[in-house]
Design an enzyme around this catalytic site. Structure first.
Site, short mmCIF file in Angstrom:
data_model
loop_
_atom_site.label_atom_id
_atom_site.label_comp_id
_atom_site.label_asym_id
_atom_site.label_seq_id
_atom_site.Cartn_x
_atom_site.Cartn_y
_atom_site.Cartn_z
N TYR A 1 -2.72 -0.86 10.35
CA TYR A 1 -2.91 -0.96 9.08
C TYR A 1 -1.37 -0.83 8.23
O TYR A 1 -0.69 -1.64 7.47
CB TYR A 1 -3.85 -0.44 8.32
CG TYR A 1 -3.99 -0.70 6.94
CD1 TYR A 1 -4.59 -1.60 6.25
CD2 TYR A 1 -3.52 0.06 6.00
CE1 TYR A 1 -4.68 -2.01 4.99
CE2 TYR A 1 -3.53 0.16 4.41
CZ TYR A 1 -4.15 -1.13 4.17
OH TYR A 1 -4.32 -1.49 2.94
N SER B 1 1.02 -1.13 0.23
CA SER B 1 0.09 0.14 0.00
C SER B 1 0.77 1.17 -0.11
O SER B 1 1.96 1.28 0.35
CB SER B 1 -0.94 -0.11 1.33
OG SER B 1 -1.20 1.24 1.60
N1 LIG Z 1 -8.70 -0.51 -1.43
C1 LIG Z 1 -7.50 0.41 -1.04
O1 LIG Z 1 -7.64 1.59 -1.11
C2 LIG Z 1 -6.41 -0.43 -0.83
C3 LIG Z 1 -5.18 0.42 -1.13
C4 LIG Z 1 -3.91 -0.30 -0.98
C5 LIG Z 1 -3.75 -1.43 -0.73
N2 LIG Z 1 -4.83 -2.26 -0.81
C6 LIG Z 1 -4.70 -3.72 -0.15
O2 LIG Z 1 -5.35 -4.47 -1.45
C7 LIG Z 1 -5.68 -5.70 -1.11
C8 LIG Z 1 -7.13 -5.91 -1.58
O3 LIG Z 1 -7.74 -4.89 -0.62
P1 LIG Z 1 -9.31 -4.45 -1.41
O4 LIG Z 1 -9.24 -2.93 -1.44
O5 LIG Z 1 -9.71 -5.28 -2.62
O6 LIG Z 1 -10.27 -4.98 -0.28
P2 LIG Z 1 -11.79 -5.82 -0.50
O7 LIG Z 1 -12.09 -5.79 0.91
O8 LIG Z 1 -12.39 -5.36 -1.41
O9 LIG Z 1 -10.85 -7.22 -0.84
C9 LIG Z 1 -10.36 -7.81 0.32
C10 LIG Z 1 -10.74 -9.37 0.22
O10 LIG Z 1 -9.90 -10.14 1.14
C11 LIG Z 1 -10.60 -11.23 1.69
N3 LIG Z 1 -10.10 -11.69 3.00
C12 LIG Z 1 -10.26 -11.11 4.15
N4 LIG Z 1 -9.60 -11.61 5.23
C13 LIG Z 1 -9.40 -12.90 4.54
C14 LIG Z 1 -8.59 -14.15 4.96
N5 LIG Z 1 -8.41 -14.41 6.26
N6 LIG Z 1 -8.43 -15.11 4.09
C15 LIG Z 1 -8.61 -14.83 2.62
N7 LIG Z 1 -9.27 -13.79 2.17
C16 LIG Z 1 -9.58 -12.95 3.37
C17 LIG Z 1 -12.30 -10.53 1.98
O11 LIG Z 1 -12.92 -11.36 2.06
C18 LIG Z 1 -12.11 -9.53 0.54
O12 LIG Z 1 -12.77 -10.31 -0.22
C19 LIG Z 1 -5.46 -5.65 0.52
O13 LIG Z 1 -4.26 -6.21 0.97
C20 LIG Z 1 -5.63 -4.21 0.73
O14 LIG Z 1 -4.88 -3.87 2.03
C21 LIG Z 1 -6.27 -1.61 -0.81
#
Ligand SMILES: NC(=O)c1ccc[n+]([C@@H]2O[C@H](COP(=O)([O-])OP(=O)(O)OC[C@H]3O[C@@H](n4cnc5c(N)ncnc54)[C@H](O)[C@@H]3O)[C@@H](O)[C@H]2O)c1
Length: 257
Positions: free
Chosen positions: A162, A142
């Site tokens: 986080y 991130s």
């Molecule tokens: N959305 C943002 O702004 C953003 C920015 C930077 C990084 N990220 C990172 O990108 C990645 C994806 O995030 P996203 O935004 O698509 O979120 P999201 O919530 O849409 O998707 C995350 C998925 O992870 C799954 N999950 C949670 N706990 C789990 C576990 N123990 N085992 C397996 N699956 C599990 C959830 O059910 C969900 O489907 C994450 O690591 C997040 O930290 C997101």
């Protein structure tokens, strides 16, 4: 349609939603075979609704549970014969947790899924990749792997686990990247800015917070999940053959500002 991943087998975690789901779509479009995994079974099943062919397999499980991780990996190898790519997109923020969770529960849950989950998947995947003679791992870091939450954002009091979890993901990426470089296993982190997914929904619904979040990116907006998936596909592919241990920002200029 391109075919950059035509001969590849990939596991995508966190595949039921957001960046993980967009990555599954992109990988299938690029010709890969994909095992999609998540704790959210209903969300996973939705991926099958647009069923295209037998290049997609689903397996529910938690990345924070070692037994689940091993089942996910062996299921992929049983189904598709090998493992070339892992995308670790499973992740949570403390905002995902019930409001009554105290600081220790928040720390444990976020570190368990974001940091330990990524570590466990990498550890088991590398064993299989060695058997295929190489591979590519893309971890979801991130911008918070690199910088702290700005004080203009209301959702961190400085004690959110986080950024710590995403810092751990980046250090794991660097350390593994150099250790595995001679074995043809590349390990990279994508570091997105704010993306429209379930993870950010409960903060972008407040208009002033949403405007602040957009303005933090010099491009003046947040990202769509497909914009992150495109970079993940590049890093996963052989086109990125000399990229390892890298923190690849996809942030509309956020960390350069
Ligand atoms: N959305 C943002 O702004 C953003 C920015 C930077 C990084 N990220 C990172 O990108 C990645 C994806 O995030 P996203 O935004 O698509 O979120 P999201 O919530 O849409 O998707 C995350 C998925 O992870 C799954 N999950 C949670 N706990 C789990 C576990 N123990 N085992 C397996 N699956 C599990 C959830 O059910 C969900 O489907 C994450 O690591 C997040 O930290 C997101």
């Amino acid at each position: 349609m391109m075919n950059r991943l035509g001969d590849k087998v990939a596991i995508v975690t966190g595949a039921a939603s957001g960046i993980g789901a967009a990555t599954v779509e992109k990988f299938l479009a690029e010709g890969a075979k994909v095992l999609a995994t998540d704790v959210n079974e209903a969300g996973l099943s939705r991926l099958m609704e647009s069923d295209r062919d037998s290049r997609l397999a689903l397996r529910s499980g938690s990345v924070a549970e070692r037994a689940d991780v091993e089942t996910i990996i062996s299921e992929c190898v049983t189904r598709f014969g090998r493992l070339d790519i892992v995308v670790n997109s499973a992740g949570i923020t403390p905002r995902t947790l019930p409001p009554e969770a105290d600081i220790e529960e928040r720390w444990d849950a976020v570190m368990d899924i974001n940091a330990k989950g990524t570590f466990l998947m990498c550890h088991s995947a590398v064993e299989r990749m060695r058997q295929s003679g190489g591979g590519s791992i893309v971890n979801l870091g991130s911008i918070m792997s690199l910088v702290s939450y700005p004080t203009t954002l209301p959702f961190s009091d400085g004690f959110s686990p986080y950024p710590q979890s995403k810092g751990a993901v980046l250090q794991l990426t660097r350390d593994m990247g150099i250790r595995l470089a001679a074995e043809n296993i590349r390990v990279n982190a994508v570091c997105p800015g704010f993306v429209y997914t379930a993870l950010t929904e409960n903060v972008t619904e407040t208009p002033e917070v949403h405007e602040t979040m957009k303005a933090l990116h010099p491009m003046g907006r947040m990202a769509e999940p497909s914009e992150i998936a495109n970079v993940i596909a590049f890093l996963a592919s052989d086109e990125a053959s000399f990229v390892t241990g890298a923190a690849w920002t996809v942030d509309g200029g956020y960390t350069a500002a």
